[in-house]
Scaffold this active site. Structure first.
Site, PDB file in Angstrom:
ATOM      1  N   GLY B  10       0.825  -1.204   0.000  1.00  0.00           N
ATOM      2  CA  GLY B  10       0.000   0.000   0.000  1.00  0.00           C
ATOM      3  C   GLY B  10       0.858   1.252   0.000  1.00  0.00           C
ATOM      4  O   GLY B  10       1.732   1.411   0.845  1.00  0.00           O
ATOM      5  N   GLY B  12      -0.326   4.463   0.266  1.00  0.00           N
ATOM      6  CA  GLY B  12      -1.057   5.619   0.782  1.00  0.00           C
ATOM      7  C   GLY B  12      -0.150   6.409   1.713  1.00  0.00           C
ATOM      8  O   GLY B  12       1.076   6.285   1.670  1.00  0.00           O
ATOM      9  N   PHE B  13      -0.756   7.206   2.576  1.00  0.00           N
ATOM     10  CA  PHE B  13       0.048   8.032   3.474  1.00  0.00           C
ATOM     11  C   PHE B  13       0.930   7.180   4.385  1.00  0.00           C
ATOM     12  O   PHE B  13       2.091   7.493   4.610  1.00  0.00           O
ATOM     13  CB  PHE B  13      -0.869   8.927   4.316  1.00  0.00           C
ATOM     14  CG  PHE B  13      -1.470  10.031   3.536  1.00  0.00           C
ATOM     15  CD1 PHE B  13      -0.711  11.136   3.170  1.00  0.00           C
ATOM     16  CD2 PHE B  13      -2.791   9.980   3.125  1.00  0.00           C
ATOM     17  CE1 PHE B  13      -1.255  12.170   2.426  1.00  0.00           C
ATOM     18  CE2 PHE B  13      -3.349  11.008   2.381  1.00  0.00           C
ATOM     19  CZ  PHE B  13      -2.583  12.103   2.031  1.00  0.00           C
ATOM     20  N   GLY B  14       0.385   6.071   4.933  1.00  0.00           N
ATOM     21  CA  GLY B  14       1.146   5.230   5.852  1.00  0.00           C
ATOM     22  C   GLY B  14       2.291   4.518   5.155  1.00  0.00           C
ATOM     23  O   GLY B  14       3.456   4.623   5.561  1.00  0.00           O
ATOM     24  N   GLU B 175     -17.479  18.615   3.367  1.00  0.00           N
ATOM     25  CA  GLU B 175     -16.728  19.258   2.290  1.00  0.00           C
ATOM     26  C   GLU B 175     -17.413  19.057   0.948  1.00  0.00           C
ATOM     27  O   GLU B 175     -17.489  19.980   0.127  1.00  0.00           O
ATOM     28  CB  GLU B 175     -15.289  18.729   2.276  1.00  0.00           C
ATOM     29  CG  GLU B 175     -14.529  19.190   3.523  1.00  0.00           C
ATOM     30  CD  GLU B 175     -13.061  18.789   3.558  1.00  0.00           C
ATOM     31  OE1 GLU B 175     -12.727  17.710   3.047  1.00  0.00           O
ATOM     32  OE2 GLU B 175     -12.267  19.562   4.122  1.00  0.00           O
TER      33      GLU B 175
END
Lengths: 425, 425
Positions: B10, B12-14, B175
């Site tokens: 993955g 993503g941010f992590g 949002e």
């Protein structure tokens, strides 16, 4: 007096320039107008830069501007997103997927679609480049092939995955081949660990004896040399015999390639076939000198839909035709119906043609002067920015070009999915 | 000594922050490393701005950066675009669609997917917002509804087409609702001739008693007021009973809407289910304090995949977890295997949270200070630009924000097709 209903089918270069010319006149003259512009998409696409979306240089919205936004300040013009399904010239009606509209004047500006010259099965294996969808599909296919090559252990698969064939040596094919070569050799060079993207094979296949057949011969040779120096293998006088999955058959060789792009030909929008008008060999309409249809003075066809002697199928030609028919309609409205017997024939002003081949390389003919190299490249950049609609788009494209030029890292190397990703398990 | 094989699933941010932390250490320490980062896409997606792609403010490549490009300068890191199909913790193997890879250390950072809380049929009628594909689908659906409303003569259809329901009153829902209200009331206002986009109904549905449940109560009320002033109808304590085609059933009313967006919940990537690890109610993994799996010291799970007390499912939390496990692995490699008995537990540094509601409006809590209005909005802009990866992306997004702010004409109002357009006839 009731304003005549003017319907324009297609918001490409031709249809849009007709709409703008009419819109400006209605606004200036203070007359009430009744204009409808129909397109199947909600945006005008700047096709000359489509190859840069396909090769990860630009993103879709950079070269696509909402039609409603372009025509916002013309209250006389309505925009309708709908699909044209047919025209009844006698009843003066256009049949759309969502209804029927009547016209007094009709401008057909539906453009062209990719033509496989009767080999419809080839479309499955060789993607054309006419729509934003096509461009995203080519980009995804190109990037995916490199990803798969990195993952595979099989040397033969790897070779096939790293081979790209572009069919068609016109401006689109030349620009695509050059951009793909630069993508592989300069951009992706440092991105992979197992494969060497600079070893990718890029082939440009042309049936005729030279590239850029519509350009002066010297420019075709220069383009060929430049492409070869970028590592593109150019095959001339090599008409494609057959295309199937990952396979292109030429008279003297068979090439295995994961990515096959078809830039060899277009034909007019299928509506052309249904019209009772003589056509040329490739199906384009043979209109009268004023661009109206024989026997239908109130119906015009422009752009890639028609065949006019010595007029190329380019954006400037379509725009000139759009303005021409808009002005004819304006004259008739201004002078009253039936007042204008002698309509001016369409006259094409040839300003030239150009194609870019890669970083700081292009060929151009402006009027009668042929030139190439960085000057032609700057001219190409400037003219494309100038004609690109929308200030926002001009700024965005210019910045992306500057960025890509300085860093060799174009911004849109994103493998967009055209269908939903199903999470496994 | 052979370099231990570290596999990160993955980007993503992590996963990305773990990869960068490890990559930097390997580069600095001069050790040979053997890192593999696997993701099913070829790009890292900046999810906090995904709602702006869905509402035509940004284009996909603005918030998606090629993973290979981000990690280009770390020769120890390989990137593989592939799908994770399973993990064998005993054999230390990850099964991919394109093969199997072995690991010594494994970091699972697969993130979350949209959850319909067991009502899988709802997914067909209410689109989630987790991927670029989702965002393009929502954008196309929104723009298409306005186009269809303009074309239809039926008043009831028109009302349905001009109604948008957003389910879920967390940051994403707030949002989205704010951006859609501004799109309808300010951007599309002048684009149509027959419909009045400012009459569009936008509803935000929340099951709980207030918006932004994880924020201080005052900020939830401010967000609600601001949304109402933008014309959004906010429904609180209104758990969705059922969703079918163009229909949302609430306890006290039934709403007909052409566009239904689901921002009500996520669940961990389906791989979590297959792991022999205790889970919380929503299926997230209950890891040890150091973020390793019980009984598997060499396997870590981070980000939205795990449940750690008092840690929210946000990008900053995932990034902190990524750095934490990367540092644990670095310490073990540096001190030799088995040398490190007491691993530091993960400690979350709460820097706050924020949500934007519209033009110059946002709510924010930074540490213990809650604030709102233009200052919160500027803080929101600044922090999102700061964390957005890639200089090119920062510049592009900043310019598009300035442009949209000054002109009310965001650039990406393009109805992208997710399937090929078939020319009729």
């Amino acid at each position: 007096m009731i304003a005549p209903r003017i319907v324009i089918c297609g918001a490409g270069f031709g249809g849009l320039s007709a709409a703008k010319t009419l819109g400006k006149w209605f606004s200036r003259s203070g007359r009430s107008g009744n204009l409808l512009l129909i397109d199947k998409e909600n945006y005008h696409l700047f096709q000359p830069l489509l190859y840069q979306v396909a090769t990860a240089g630009l993103s879709g919205p950079d070269i696509a501007v909402p039609i409603r936004s372009i025509l916002r300040r013309f209250p006389q013009i309505s925009v309708r997103m709908d699909e044209i399904q047919g025209v009844d010239l006698e009843k003066q009606a256009v049949f759309l997927a969502g209804g029927t509209v009547q016209y007094d004047y009709l401008i057909l500006a539906l453009g062209a679609v990719t033509s496989y010259f009767g080999h419809s099965s080839w479309s499955e294996y060789a993607v054309g480049l006419k729509t934003l969808y096509d461009a995203h599909r080519i980009r995804s296919q190109l990037l995916r092939a490199f990803e798969e090559a990195e993952n595979t252990e099989n040397f033969q698969d790897q070779e096939e995955l790293l081979t790209v064939v572009v069919v068609g040596g016109g401006p689109t094919g030349v620009e695509l081949a050059g951009a793909i070569a630069e993508l592989a050799r300069r951009v992706l060079r440092l991105d992979f660990r197992r494969i060497d993207p600079t070893k990718a094979r890029i082939l440009l296949i042309e049936a005729g004896p030279r590239l850029l057949g519509e350009f002066p011969e010297r420019l075709g040779r220069i383009a060929e040399e430049k492409l070869r120096s970028l590592g593109v293998e150019v095959r001339l006088s090599a008409p494609v015999q057959d295309i199937c999955r990952r396979l292109v058959v030429l008279p003297k060789e068979t090439i295995r390639a994961a990515t096959i792009i078809w830039a060899a030909g277009v034909r007019p929008h299928p509506l052309a076939e249904t019209l009772p008008v003589p056509k040329d060999r490739s199906g384009r309409l043979l209109v009268l000198p004023d661009l109206s249809l024989p026997d239908y003075r109130n119906v015009f066809a422009i752009g890639d839909l028609v065949s006019v002697a010595c007029v190329p199928g380019t954006a400037p030609a379509a725009m000139q035709m759009g303005r021409h028919v808009a002005n004819l309609i304006i004259q008739e409205i201004a002078s009253g119906p039936g007042q204008l017997d002698n309509r001016a024939p369409f006259r094409y002003k040839d300003k030239g043609m150009m194609a870019t081949i890669g970083r700081a390389a292009a060929v151009a003919r402006i009027r009668r002067v042929a030139f190439n190299g960085p000057i032609a490249w700057f001219a190409w950049l400037f003219i494309h920015l100038f004609y690109l609609i929308g200030f926002r788009n001009k700024v965005s494209v210019l910045l992306q070009w500057i960025w890509a030029y300085l860093t060799y890292r174009p911004g849109a190397r994103i493998l967009l999915r055209t269908e939903e990703h199903k999470t496994p398990l």
